[in-house]
Design a protein around this motif. Structure first.
Motif, PDB file in Angstrom:
ATOM      1  N   GLY A 237       0.796  -1.217   0.000  1.00 48.60           N
ATOM      2  CA  GLY A 237       0.000   0.000   0.000  1.00 48.60           C
ATOM      3  C   GLY A 237       0.830   1.269   0.000  1.00 48.60           C
ATOM      4  N   VAL A 238       2.063   1.188   0.528  1.00 46.36           N
ATOM      5  CA  VAL A 238       2.958   2.352   0.493  1.00 46.36           C
ATOM      6  C   VAL A 238       3.266   2.713  -0.951  1.00 46.36           C
ATOM      7  N   LYS A 239       3.563   1.708  -1.766  1.00 49.41           N
ATOM      8  CA  LYS A 239       3.919   1.959  -3.165  1.00 49.41           C
ATOM      9  C   LYS A 239       2.715   2.410  -3.980  1.00 49.41           C
ATOM     10  N   TYR A 240       1.570   1.746  -3.784  1.00 53.39           N
ATOM     11  CA  TYR A 240       0.405   2.094  -4.594  1.00 53.39           C
ATOM     12  C   TYR A 240      -0.088   3.505  -4.277  1.00 53.39           C
ATOM     13  N   SER A 241       0.165   3.958  -3.069  1.00 57.24           N
ATOM     14  CA  SER A 241      -0.193   5.321  -2.691  1.00 57.24           C
ATOM     15  C   SER A 241       0.835   6.343  -3.157  1.00 57.24           C
ATOM     16  N   GLY A 242       2.026   5.877  -3.537  1.00 58.24           N
ATOM     17  CA  GLY A 242       3.112   6.814  -3.825  1.00 58.24           C
ATOM     18  C   GLY A 242       3.597   7.487  -2.558  1.00 58.24           C
ATOM     19  N   ALA A 243       3.629   6.716  -1.468  1.00 61.07           N
ATOM     20  CA  ALA A 243       3.929   7.280  -0.153  1.00 61.07           C
ATOM     21  C   ALA A 243       5.377   7.062   0.264  1.00 61.07           C
ATOM     22  N   GLU A 244       6.261   6.731  -0.663  1.00 55.66           N
ATOM     23  CA  GLU A 244       7.647   6.422  -0.306  1.00 55.66           C
ATOM     24  C   GLU A 244       8.345   7.607   0.368  1.00 55.66           C
ATOM     25  N   GLN A 245       8.157   8.804  -0.177  1.00 53.59           N
ATOM     26  CA  GLN A 245       8.825   9.959   0.419  1.00 53.59           C
ATOM     27  C   GLN A 245       8.254  10.274   1.790  1.00 53.59           C
ATOM     28  N   ALA A 246       6.945  10.134   1.930  1.00 54.01           N
ATOM     29  CA  ALA A 246       6.330  10.369   3.240  1.00 54.01           C
ATOM     30  C   ALA A 246       6.851   9.375   4.263  1.00 54.01           C
ATOM     31  N   LEU A 247       7.022   8.122   3.861  1.00 55.58           N
ATOM     32  CA  LEU A 247       7.571   7.112   4.764  1.00 55.58           C
ATOM     33  C   LEU A 247       9.017   7.433   5.116  1.00 55.58           C
ATOM     34  N   SER A 248       9.796   7.810   4.122  1.00 57.36           N
ATOM     35  CA  SER A 248      11.199   8.146   4.355  1.00 57.36           C
ATOM     36  C   SER A 248      11.327   9.305   5.336  1.00 57.36           C
ATOM     37  N   ASP A 249      10.531  10.345   5.125  1.00 57.56           N
ATOM     38  CA  ASP A 249      10.587  11.518   6.008  1.00 57.56           C
ATOM     39  C   ASP A 249      10.170  11.151   7.429  1.00 57.56           C
ATOM     40  N   PHE A 250       9.100  10.365   7.551  1.00 57.54           N
ATOM     41  CA  PHE A 250       8.604   9.978   8.865  1.00 57.54           C
ATOM     42  C   PHE A 250       9.622   9.123   9.611  1.00 57.54           C
ATOM     43  N   ALA A 251      10.208   8.148   8.900  1.00 56.19           N
ATOM     44  CA  ALA A 251      11.188   7.266   9.540  1.00 56.19           C
ATOM     45  C   ALA A 251      12.446   8.031   9.937  1.00 56.19           C
ATOM     46  N   ALA A 252      12.900   8.914   9.069  1.00 58.54           N
ATOM     47  CA  ALA A 252      14.108   9.674   9.363  1.00 58.54           C
ATOM     48  C   ALA A 252      13.891  10.616  10.545  1.00 58.54           C
ATOM     49  N   ARG A 253      12.723  11.244  10.612  1.00 58.49           N
ATOM     50  CA  ARG A 253      12.478  12.221  11.686  1.00 58.49           C
ATOM     51  C   ARG A 253      12.280  11.537  13.031  1.00 58.49           C
ATOM     52  N   THR A 254      11.583  10.418  13.039  1.00 55.53           N
ATOM     53  CA  THR A 254      11.298   9.748  14.307  1.00 55.53           C
ATOM     54  C   THR A 254      12.354   8.708  14.678  1.00 55.53           C
ATOM     55  N   GLY A 255      13.152   8.297  13.694  1.00 53.58           N
ATOM     56  CA  GLY A 255      14.143   7.257  13.942  1.00 53.58           C
ATOM     57  C   GLY A 255      13.559   5.864  14.040  1.00 53.58           C
ATOM     58  N   ILE A 256      12.277   5.692  13.689  1.00 52.92           N
ATOM     59  CA  ILE A 256      11.648   4.373  13.788  1.00 52.92           C
ATOM     60  C   ILE A 256      12.127   3.503  12.625  1.00 52.92           C
TER      61      ILE A 256
END
Length: 622
Positions: A237-256
């Motif tokens: 669902g991350v790919k079909y939404s085109g949410a890769e950048q949002a995931l990258s930003d979220f993971a980088a900011r929170t460190g999760i």
């Protein structure tokens, strides 16, 4: 009003359908695949000739393979475009069932247009008609009902209008999409009707991005903020939404840290600090360690299949909880999770805004960074090539390819032992490079899917990685690649049998029975010499340019040659059996395949003891 046949009207209608997301508008049904017989040649076949300027046509060789090609195209198009597939009645229609199941399970759009028996029943039965004593309105196409997200049989011309509109709605719906079937009786296809002009007007289906409910969002953010060892599991669902950048930003900011399912792999590039690689039975040691100790697991666009959860044995923290961000409500509630029903990109961005000041502890970040480094060392060891004159293992074939590709390359695989090796080892460089169909794990998907992907991504190197078992299942669309002049690259790994199931068979006490491609021995077992099957010669006979690689040196040269080729090219390599030094690491988590509870065979007795040990770790997340 415009008078035309049902088939002509349907083709004109399909040519006028569009999707739109984020202001980008594109055609929904971009082409039709077809194999013609008496059930569709005079209807859809004639309509495609009538309106050839409106609807591109691709000639397939196998009905199942046509669906696979359409699905490959849809996945590469992020579900915003689809192909139609038309067949005759009878076996042509039933051959669609496997492809339809694959599409629906993977939530990928494809429009199926099988011919059907006469609606007017001038003769009964007609050629290829299934006779059902208790129901006159049943045909073989009813076998498509359970594998379709929407099904209708068009028994009168005017019934096409609501059915066609409903079909488009489902195809364009991110939560409901899958295979859509409009069964078309052969007489109705050719019947004329006066159609309203509005039916043929351009229509745009907006692919929505639903935002999360505020209460659900607050609950999810609170859970993340309180977690000491959170882990994100990224699904398709991350790919079909085109949410890769949002995931990258979220993971980088929170460190999760982020682990990925087969469909989600590539959501982060392999060198992203928070990318832990694949999760579950075919996952990495790094990701599975974090999963076993996580107190909060955030699923983004995943269905939580048994491979992902290691058959419900992976998430071992006694107080583990789940948050599921998913556009489909049914998936957001799995694992007794806090649901966050929303588009993946919208949900991640809004969750990020609420957690802008949150970050995992330095100790946790240091721990997973070390785990990631240790796993990279194991990948390097598996990829390490032997002497240039030696025969490579399967993992070393991947290693040779790893040194060659860039983010432009797309790798396609679906079944056998390769999905496990790829999920654990492959260093994904771009969001759409990793194309492994593992929802249905369908042997024979790879080559036709490569054709569909090549049509969707012209100019990019497209690799279909297949074992000998998969190749023998479905090589027919090589002919289509040759016909369309698509420079797909097919890598055939010859290991003389079903390698994956052979290993599983041994593990569950079935002693590799029926998994080797060998002559019968005197005792009746298939343990004689390997069969003299020349798959390279077969590929050449279908029109491919073939490069044989007997050694590591040959393999490197052949892969480089194939990557630059402008015609369909096959690289054929016989692989060595993987060993503990150069093979892929073993499974890092369990998978539940029940073992015989009683047996006189020592291997099965031992396997059952091992099974009983593992099954005690299974738990229900309630």
């Amino acid at each position: 009003m415009r008078r035309s046949t049902v088939a002509q009207a349907l083709v004109r209608f399909l040519a006028a359908q569009y999707t739109e997301r984020d202001g980008v508008r594109q055609r929904l049904i971009t082409a039709t695949w077809g194999i013609f017989g008496h059930g569709n040649v005079a209807g859809i076949g004639q309509a495609l000739v009538e309106h050839s300027a409106l609807m591109p046509y691709h000639q397939g060789r196998n009905e199942q393979a046509m669906v696979h090609a359409a699905v490959g195209h849809a996945r590469q198009s992020r579900r915003l475009q689809a192909h139609a597939v038309t067949t005759s009645i009878g076996p042509g229609a039933t051959n669609l069932v496997t492809g339809a199941a694959l599409a629906t399970i993977n939530r990928l759009p494809v429009l199926l247009l099988p011919g059907d028996s006469f609606a007017t029943r001038p003769a009964d039965p007609v050629l290829q008609q299934l006779q059902v004593p208790y129901a006159g309105d049943v045909s073989v196409n009813d076998s498509l009902r359970p594998v379709s997200r929407y099904f209708d049989r068009i028994v009168r011309p005017e019934a096409l209008i609501p059915a066609a509109l409903e079909a488009m709605r489902v195809l364009a719906d991110p939560a409901e999409t899958g295979a859509v079937t409009l069964a078309l009786p052969q007489d109705v296809q050719a019947e004329a009707y006066d159609w309203p002009e509005e039916f043929f007007a351009e229509r745009t289906w907006r692919v929505r991005r639903p935002s999360p409910d505020e209460d659900e969002l607050d609950a999810a953010a609170t859970a993340v903020g309180r977690a000491a060892r959170p882990l994100i599991v990224a699904g398709g669902g991350v790919k079909y939404s085109g949410a890769e950048q949002a995931l990258s930003d979220f993971a980088a900011r929170t460190g999760i840290p982020v682990a990925s399912t087969q469909a989600g792999k590539g959501a982060l590039p392999h060198d992203h600090p928070q990318d832990m690689g694949g999760i579950g039975h075919t996952g990495t040691a790094a990701a599975d360690h974090l999963a076993r100790t996580a107190d909060l697991v955030i699923g983004v666009g995943t269905r939580w299949s048994d491979f992902t959860t290691a058959s419900s044995t992976l998430f071992g923290h006694p107080d583990v909880r789940f948050v599921n961000l998913n556009v489909a409500a049914v998936d957001s509630h799995r694992m007794a999770a806090l649901p966050l029903v929303a588009d993946a990109r919208e949900g991640l961005e809004q969750l990020h805004a609420l957690l802008e000041q949150h970050h995992v502890t330095p100790h946790y970040a240091h721990e997973y960074a070390e785990e990631k480094g240790r796993w990279e060392a194991r990948v390097g060891a598996a990829y390490a090539a032997p002497a240039p004159g030696a025969r490579p293992t399967q993992a070393q074939v991947l290693g040779a390819l790893d040194t060659l590709v860039t983010g432009e390359d797309i790798l396609i695989n679906a079944a056998g032992s390769l999905p496990g090796d790829l999920h654990k080892l492959w260093r994904t460089r771009s969001a759409d490079q990793y194309h492994v169909e593992y929802g249905y794990s369908c042997m024979g998907y790879e080559i036709p899917a490569a054709v569909g992907v090549a049509l969707a991504a012209p100019g990019r190197p497209v690799w279909a990685l297949v074992g000998d078992g998969t190749y023998l299942m479905n090589p027919t669309e090589i002919v289509t690649a040759v016909q369309e002049r698509l420079p797909v690259k097919v890598v055939i790994l010859q290991n003389h049998g079903y390698a994956s199931i052979g290993g599983l068979s041994e593990a569950v006490g079935a002693e590799r029975f029926g998994t080797a491609y060998r002559f019968r021995a005197e005792d009746g077992s298939f343990t004689g010499p390997p069969l003299p099957v020349d798959l390279a010669a077969n590929a050449a006979s279908l029109g491919m340019r073939v490069l044989r690689a007997d050694t590591v040196r040959d393999l490197r040269e052949a892969l480089a040659d194939a990557r630059g080729a402008t015609v369909p090219t096959c690289v054929y390599v016989e692989t060595e059996t993987a060993d503990s030094v150069s093979g892929a690491p073993p499974a890092q988590a369990w998978w539940d395949v029940p073992v015989a509870e009683t047996s006189t065979r020592p291997s099965a007795v031992r396997a059952r003891e091992e099974y009983d040990r593992h099954v005690t770790a299974r738990r229900r997340h309630l």
